[in-house]
Write an enzyme that holds these catalytic residues in place. Structure first.
Site, PDB file in Angstrom:
ATOM      1  N   TYR A  45     119.025  87.052  -5.576  1.00 59.46           N
ATOM      2  CA  TYR A  45     117.863  87.544  -6.319  1.00 59.46           C
ATOM      3  C   TYR A  45     118.278  88.662  -7.257  1.00 59.46           C
ATOM      4  CZ  TYR A  45     114.901  85.518  -2.569  1.00 59.46           C
ATOM      5  OH  TYR A  45     114.292  84.702  -1.664  1.00 59.46           O
ATOM      6  N   HIS A  66     111.632  85.024  -8.001  1.00 60.35           N
ATOM      7  CA  HIS A  66     112.212  83.879  -7.300  1.00 60.35           C
ATOM      8  C   HIS A  66     113.712  83.938  -7.525  1.00 60.35           C
ATOM      9  CE1 HIS A  66     108.582  81.927  -6.010  1.00 60.35           C
ATOM     10  NE2 HIS A  66     108.054  82.267  -7.168  1.00 60.35           N
ATOM     11  N   LYS A  99     116.164  76.504  -9.204  1.00 60.16           N
ATOM     12  CA  LYS A  99     117.289  77.418  -9.043  1.00 60.16           C
ATOM     13  C   LYS A  99     118.545  76.733  -9.548  1.00 60.16           C
ATOM     14  CE  LYS A  99     115.265  79.166  -4.793  1.00 60.16           C
ATOM     15  NZ  LYS A  99     114.373  80.098  -5.436  1.00 60.16           N
TER      16      LYS A  99
END
Lengths: 169, 174
Positions: free
Chosen positions: B113, B121, B152
């Site tokens: 993060y 996120h 991601k």
């Protein structure tokens, strides 16, 4: 109707040769021009055959199709032939100019006109992380970015652009 | 230390470690911490505990006996098969200012993060390899597809003798 070329395929060198009238192909990045004509790799030869843009002649005999080609050129079909052909066909069918550099390695012009190096990897064929890093470095040395094309044993292709980063917050 | 993990039983310390020092650990029975005064013990992995101990933030006890850094490290090496490379990458990413948390739910070693869970996120999922290790390319696809489905990107952290190299994989359409 696209022009049908005649490729003389040599099963000793595993190369195809078109002697004349090949500029429509060389302009689209097929093959390598030599004194004898346009020299094609086995991937390019097989692609032109299955896309019905060429007839293949082996030992003065015209072959009927892929089945006979695979039978007569069997010694040329390396383990990586099929995954490489899958990726090559996928890129060509999408209209991308694709040049064969070596087995499992291509340079393409993407849809934005940028050049990229494509490295074909296959499920089950393990590769060291050091080899991936070397491929990135090779691409960067040639001012290209690297894309790996991973071919599954069911024939699915997944592409990833890969680059080194220096994560900064 | 409780066998292969470290428990912070003091609630105040637990909240400081989590909220103020950089989202370390997991509160017992709290999946998504929101309240800043959580009344629950905090569980730290050996990697997190060692990092905090090395930075002088945490003292670790086995029963009433305080453990030294080398002792904790030796224990971690025995308890965690991939300890050296996992810890090298954990430490490097933390030093770079990232919040690093477990990535098992997303099929990788770490979630990385910029600001922390609940704030942003995690933009990256990182998996750790040694440069001499080999990988089945389909593993990249498995990790990449799972991470892509939750927006991601996949990073492979490659540890070597001298440095750590980070490789970013971005799904690409020809």
């Amino acid at each position: 109707m696209p022009k049908i070329h005649r490729i003389m395929f040599d099963t000793d060198t595993c190369k195809g040769l078109i002697k004349d009238n090949y500029y429509d192909l060389s302009n689209k990045w097929f093959g390598r021009e030599t004194k004898e004509g346009l020299e094609l790799s086995i991937i390019e030869t097989a692609y032109l055959l299955i896309s019905e843009r060429a007839k293949i002649v082996i030992c003065d005999e015209e072959i009927s199709g892929l089945e006979e080609f695979m039978e007569k050129a069997y010694n040329c079909l390396q383990e990586f032939f099929w995954p490489s052909l899958l990726v090559y066909k996928d890129l060509r069918d999408r209209g991308r100019r694709t040049r064969v550099i070596q087995d499992g390695e291509f340079v393409i012009k993407d849809k934005h006109g940028a050049l990229r190096m494509i490295k074909v990897l296959e499920e089950g064929h393990r590769i060291t992380l050091e080899e991936i890093v070397s491929s990135i470095e090779k691409a960067v040395d040639n001012a290209l970015s690297l894309v790996i094309a991973v071919v599954s044993l069911q024939g699915d292709i997944t592409y990833y652009e890969v680059g080194r980063v220096d994560p900064k917050k | 230390m409780l066998y292969n993990r470290v428990i912070v039983p003091d609630y105040e310390c637990a909240n400081i470690l989590y909220w103020e020092l950089g989202y370390y650990g997991t509160f017992l029975g709290v999946a998504k911490p929101k309240d800043k005064c959580i009344r629950s013990p905090l569980e730290l992995s050996m990697l997190e505990a060692l990092y905090l101990a090395e930075n002088g933030v945490l003292e670790i006890y086995s029963g009433a006996r305080k453990l030294g850094i080398e002792e904790i490290k030796d224990f971690s090496i025995k308890a965690i098969p991939r300890f050296h490379k996992l810890y090298a990458v954990y430490k490097d990413l933390r030093r770079r200012g990232f919040i690093v948390r477990r990535g098992l739910k997303f099929g990788c070693d770490y979630l990385v993060y910029r600001f922390g869970p609940g704030i942003d996120h995690a933009p990256y999922g990182a998996h750790v390899y040694d440069s001499r290790e080999s990988i089945d390319p389909i593993e990249i696809v498995r990790m990449g597809r799972l991470l892509h489905s939750v927006r991601k990107k996949l990073i492979l952290a490659v540890t070597g003798e001298e440095n750590i190299r980070y490789l970013l994989f971005t799904w690409w359409k020809p």
